[in-house]
Design a protein around this motif. Sequence first.
Motif, PDB file in Angstrom:
ATOM      1  N   ASP A  74      49.224  79.782  48.177  1.00  0.00           N
ATOM      2  CA  ASP A  74      48.081  80.587  48.573  1.00  0.00           C
ATOM      3  C   ASP A  74      47.856  81.699  47.552  1.00  0.00           C
ATOM      4  N   ARG A  75      46.584  82.092  47.451  1.00  0.00           N
ATOM      5  CA  ARG A  75      46.246  83.203  46.565  1.00  0.00           C
ATOM      6  C   ARG A  75      45.586  84.301  47.390  1.00  0.00           C
ATOM      7  N   ASP A  76      45.948  85.521  47.109  1.00  0.00           N
ATOM      8  CA  ASP A  76      45.263  86.663  47.735  1.00  0.00           C
ATOM      9  C   ASP A  76      44.514  87.472  46.758  1.00  0.00           C
ATOM     10  N   ALA A 112      41.105  85.983  50.834  1.00  0.00           N
ATOM     11  CA  ALA A 112      40.472  86.965  51.720  1.00  0.00           C
ATOM     12  C   ALA A 112      38.955  86.942  51.572  1.00  0.00           C
ATOM     13  N   GLU A 113      38.466  86.865  50.351  1.00  0.00           N
ATOM     14  CA  GLU A 113      37.018  86.862  50.106  1.00  0.00           C
ATOM     15  C   GLU A 113      36.351  85.612  50.669  1.00  0.00           C
ATOM     16  N   SER A 114      37.011  84.478  50.553  1.00  0.00           N
ATOM     17  CA  SER A 114      36.440  83.206  51.010  1.00  0.00           C
ATOM     18  C   SER A 114      36.832  82.834  52.426  1.00  0.00           C
ATOM     19  N   LEU A 115      37.688  83.642  53.066  1.00  0.00           N
ATOM     20  CA  LEU A 115      38.195  83.368  54.414  1.00  0.00           C
ATOM     21  C   LEU A 115      39.064  82.116  54.460  1.00  0.00           C
ATOM     22  N   ILE A 116      39.760  81.839  53.354  1.00  0.00           N
ATOM     23  CA  ILE A 116      40.662  80.688  53.293  1.00  0.00           C
ATOM     24  C   ILE A 116      41.959  81.047  53.998  1.00  0.00           C
ATOM     25  N   VAL A 117      42.392  80.148  54.866  1.00  0.00           N
ATOM     26  CA  VAL A 117      43.619  80.316  55.636  1.00  0.00           C
ATOM     27  C   VAL A 117      44.792  79.658  54.925  1.00  0.00           C
TER      28      VAL A 117
END
Length: 191
Positions: free
Chosen positions: A189-191, A56-61
Motif C-alpha cells: 500500500d502507498r500513503d 488517501a487521495e483516491s480512497l484506496i483501501v
Amino acid sequence: MGADGGITDDFTIPGVPDSFQRLWTPHRMAYIKGGQDQFKHQDDCPFCAAPTRSDAESLIVHRGVHAFVVLNLFPYNPGHLLICPYRHVPDYTDITVAETAEIAELSQTAMRVLREVAKPTGFNLGMNQGNTGGAGIAAHLHQHIVPRWGGDGNFLPIIAQTKAITQTLDEVRELVSEAWPSGAGANGDRD
C-alpha cells in the motif's frame, strides 16, 4: 384513467405540483450530460487514475497484484467498496484467470473486513455490465461490495434516490484499510 376506464383530465403538467415530494440530486447530471463516452479511454477513467495517486487521495483501501479495492465515491451505504482490475477492460469476460481469482479473493476479504469493522447483517455483491446493465462507468469493470443492515432500505434511497451516510469517506477508508489483513493479495500500500 377514471374509475369507469375512461380518460380523465387528471394528468401531470410539468411545473405544476402533484402528490409527490421530490428530493433532487443534481450531482448526477454529470453522468447524464457527459454520457458513457467520457470514460471509454484510460486517460479519462477515474478507475485508471486512482492507482496513480496516494491511497488517501483516491480512497484506496488495498492494492493487490492485479486489482485494487477503493471506496465508492457515491456509496449506497457506508463501506460500499469497489474491486477494480488495474487494466482498463469493460467486461467480466475480458479479465484473465489471475485477475478473476484476485477479484474473488479481494471480494471475500472485503466482506470479512466489513463484518469486523461495521457488523453488517448482509451484503449485495454485483457487477453492472454495459450501459444498459446500469454500469455508472461501463468502460472499466468493477465489482460492488455493499454492506447491508436491517432497515437501511427506507423511503429515501428507494423513492428519492437519496441516501443519508453516517460517516465521512476518509473515516470509512481509515477503518477498513487498518483492518485489512496484510497478506491478502499484497502488492504494498502507498500513503
